[in-house]
Design an enzyme around this catalytic site. Structure first.
Site, PDB file in Angstrom:
ATOM      1  N   HIS A 178       0.773  -1.244  -0.038  1.00  0.00           N
ATOM      2  CA  HIS A 178      -0.070   0.095   0.128  1.00  0.00           C
ATOM      3  C   HIS A 178       0.813   1.316  -0.170  1.00  0.00           C
ATOM      4  O   HIS A 178       0.492   2.310  -0.280  1.00  0.00           O
ATOM      5  CB  HIS A 178      -0.939   0.057   1.021  1.00  0.00           C
ATOM      6  CG  HIS A 178      -0.390   0.095   2.469  1.00  0.00           C
ATOM      7  ND1 HIS A 178       0.289  -1.329   3.045  1.00  0.00           N
ATOM      8  CD2 HIS A 178       0.228   0.991   3.250  1.00  0.00           C
ATOM      9  CE1 HIS A 178       0.794  -0.852   4.273  1.00  0.00           C
ATOM     10  NE2 HIS A 178       0.582   0.403   4.313  1.00  0.00           N
ATOM     11  N   HIS A 206       7.375   7.101   4.773  1.00  0.00           N
ATOM     12  CA  HIS A 206       6.848   6.368   3.352  1.00  0.00           C
ATOM     13  C   HIS A 206       6.083   7.313   2.719  1.00  0.00           C
ATOM     14  O   HIS A 206       5.842   8.553   3.027  1.00  0.00           O
ATOM     15  CB  HIS A 206       5.881   5.344   4.059  1.00  0.00           C
ATOM     16  CG  HIS A 206       4.786   5.818   4.883  1.00  0.00           C
ATOM     17  ND1 HIS A 206       4.958   5.718   6.335  1.00  0.00           N
ATOM     18  CD2 HIS A 206       3.516   6.160   4.567  1.00  0.00           C
ATOM     19  CE1 HIS A 206       3.854   6.336   6.823  1.00  0.00           C
ATOM     20  NE2 HIS A 206       3.010   6.426   6.159  1.00  0.00           N
ATOM     21  N   HIS A 212       2.710   7.752  -0.275  1.00  0.00           N
ATOM     22  CA  HIS A 212       1.436   7.521  -0.861  1.00  0.00           C
ATOM     23  C   HIS A 212       1.198   8.315  -1.888  1.00  0.00           C
ATOM     24  O   HIS A 212       1.677   9.365  -2.274  1.00  0.00           O
ATOM     25  CB  HIS A 212       0.159   7.977   0.404  1.00  0.00           C
ATOM     26  CG  HIS A 212       0.387   6.915   1.468  1.00  0.00           C
ATOM     27  ND1 HIS A 212      -0.208   5.902   1.726  1.00  0.00           N
ATOM     28  CD2 HIS A 212       0.938   7.236   2.669  1.00  0.00           C
ATOM     29  CE1 HIS A 212       0.026   5.419   3.036  1.00  0.00           C
ATOM     30  NE2 HIS A 212       0.672   6.460   3.525  1.00  0.00           N
ATOM     31  N   HIS A 263       5.162  10.797   4.443  1.00  0.00           N
ATOM     32  CA  HIS A 263       4.791  10.962   5.634  1.00  0.00           C
ATOM     33  C   HIS A 263       6.044  10.620   6.690  1.00  0.00           C
ATOM     34  O   HIS A 263       6.770   9.508   6.334  1.00  0.00           O
ATOM     35  CB  HIS A 263       3.724  10.063   6.292  1.00  0.00           C
ATOM     36  CG  HIS A 263       2.336  10.219   5.848  1.00  0.00           C
ATOM     37  ND1 HIS A 263       1.475   9.371   5.755  1.00  0.00           N
ATOM     38  CD2 HIS A 263       2.048  11.373   5.014  1.00  0.00           C
ATOM     39  CE1 HIS A 263       0.380   9.855   5.332  1.00  0.00           C
ATOM     40  NE2 HIS A 263       0.777  11.084   4.838  1.00  0.00           N
ATOM     41  N   THR A 323      -3.310   6.852   9.102  1.00  0.00           N
ATOM     42  CA  THR A 323      -4.470   6.916   8.021  1.00  0.00           C
ATOM     43  C   THR A 323      -4.586   5.491   7.470  1.00  0.00           C
ATOM     44  O   THR A 323      -5.223   5.051   6.472  1.00  0.00           O
ATOM     45  CB  THR A 323      -3.735   7.500   6.876  1.00  0.00           C
ATOM     46  OG1 THR A 323      -2.577   7.057   6.491  1.00  0.00           O
ATOM     47  CG2 THR A 323      -3.754   9.093   7.104  1.00  0.00           C
ATOM     48  N   THR A 324      -3.947   4.542   8.101  1.00  0.00           N
ATOM     49  CA  THR A 324      -4.111   2.964   7.960  1.00  0.00           C
ATOM     50  C   THR A 324      -4.516   2.229   9.403  1.00  0.00           C
ATOM     51  O   THR A 324      -4.297   3.050  10.427  1.00  0.00           O
ATOM     52  CB  THR A 324      -2.731   2.429   7.559  1.00  0.00           C
ATOM     53  OG1 THR A 324      -1.890   2.700   8.227  1.00  0.00           O
ATOM     54  CG2 THR A 324      -2.616   2.945   6.059  1.00  0.00           C
TER      55      THR A 324
END
EC number: 4.2.1.1
Length: 245
Positions: free
Chosen positions: A103, A130, A132, A149, A218-219
């Site tokens: 992801h 990481h 996104h 992030h 957010t996960t």
């Protein structure tokens, strides 16, 4: 020691043990899940975002939390800070490894540590960063091509995330350093690639203005009370779409 005293002593020891175990469990449950097979970003899937809160008891905040992220940066929860005096960076070079988590792409640092930031007088150590794609946060409804992030943790286990948004444009020097390594693991879920020594100070934060709000991961497990600091100036890069989509 009489029988009553012995029973009291045993009770206190057991209570202390249970409390310690509970605290240790709480300290490990707040971290974001790395196994993408446990959840999906597809809304029409049984394990999609709308169902995250029901997949596991410890993920209940994903469905019930009132301070969830991401949000639009024009939301009333967000305030614009016009200086960086409240965000002091003390980063340092550190060995790092890239990992394709399915992801997202994560850069995790070695045990020697990559330094910290100070937010409102509290030190938060940098754990990992990481990306996104596309961006999770929006600005006036606009979604950007990429979102970085930088995840930090303080001594009490509280989290602070520094975020940089990217749009298509001139190449970014920091991302440029990682391009070959990123391309090597793009199509390999859970693949890892040693990067060498990385200096987080090379990440461009070209603005003294940023958005600040209290939100969540957010996960899953969607842990709340995360301090979000989103740099107002949007960075650019021209190659990332090859690696993050």
């Amino acid at each position: 020691m009489d029988k009553i005293s012995i029973r009291c002593f045993i009770f206190l020891v057991l209570t202390s043990f249970v409390t310690t175990v509970s605290c240790l469990s709480a300290a490990t449950d707040y971290r974001e899940v790395e196994d993408e097979h446990e959840f999906s970003y597809e809304w029409n899937q049984e394990n999609g975002p709308a169902k995250w809160g029901k997949l596991r008891p410890e993920w209940k905040m994903c469905g019930k939390g009132e301070m969830q992220s991401p949000i639009d940066l024009m939301n009333k929860r967000v305030r614009l800070v016009t200086h960086l005096k409240k965000l002091t960076r003390h980063y340092k070079p550190c060995n790092a490894t890239l990992k394709n988590r399915g992801h997202d792409m994560m850069l995790k640092f070695g045990e020697e540590g990559s330094g910290s930031i100070t937010v409102n007088g509290t030190e938060y150590k940098l754990l990992q960063l990481h990306w996104h794609s596309p961006s999770e946060h929006t600005m006036n409804g606009r979604r950007f091509a990429l979102e970085l992030h930088m995840v930090h943790e303080n001594i009490n286990g509280s989290l602070a995330v520094v975020t940089v948004l990217y749009k298509i444009g001139r190449p970014d020097s920091f991302l440029g350093l990682l391009e070959n390594k990123l391309s090597a693991i793009t199509d390999q879920n859970e693949a890892e690639k040693y990067v060498d020594v990385i200096d987080p100070r090379d990440i461009k934060i070209g603005s003294r203005k940023f958005y600040r709000y209290i939100g969540s991961l957010t996960t899953p497990p969607c842990t709340q009370n995360v301090i979000w600091t989103v740099v107002k100036k949007v960075n650019t890069h021209r190659y990332f779409l090859l690696f993050f989509t």
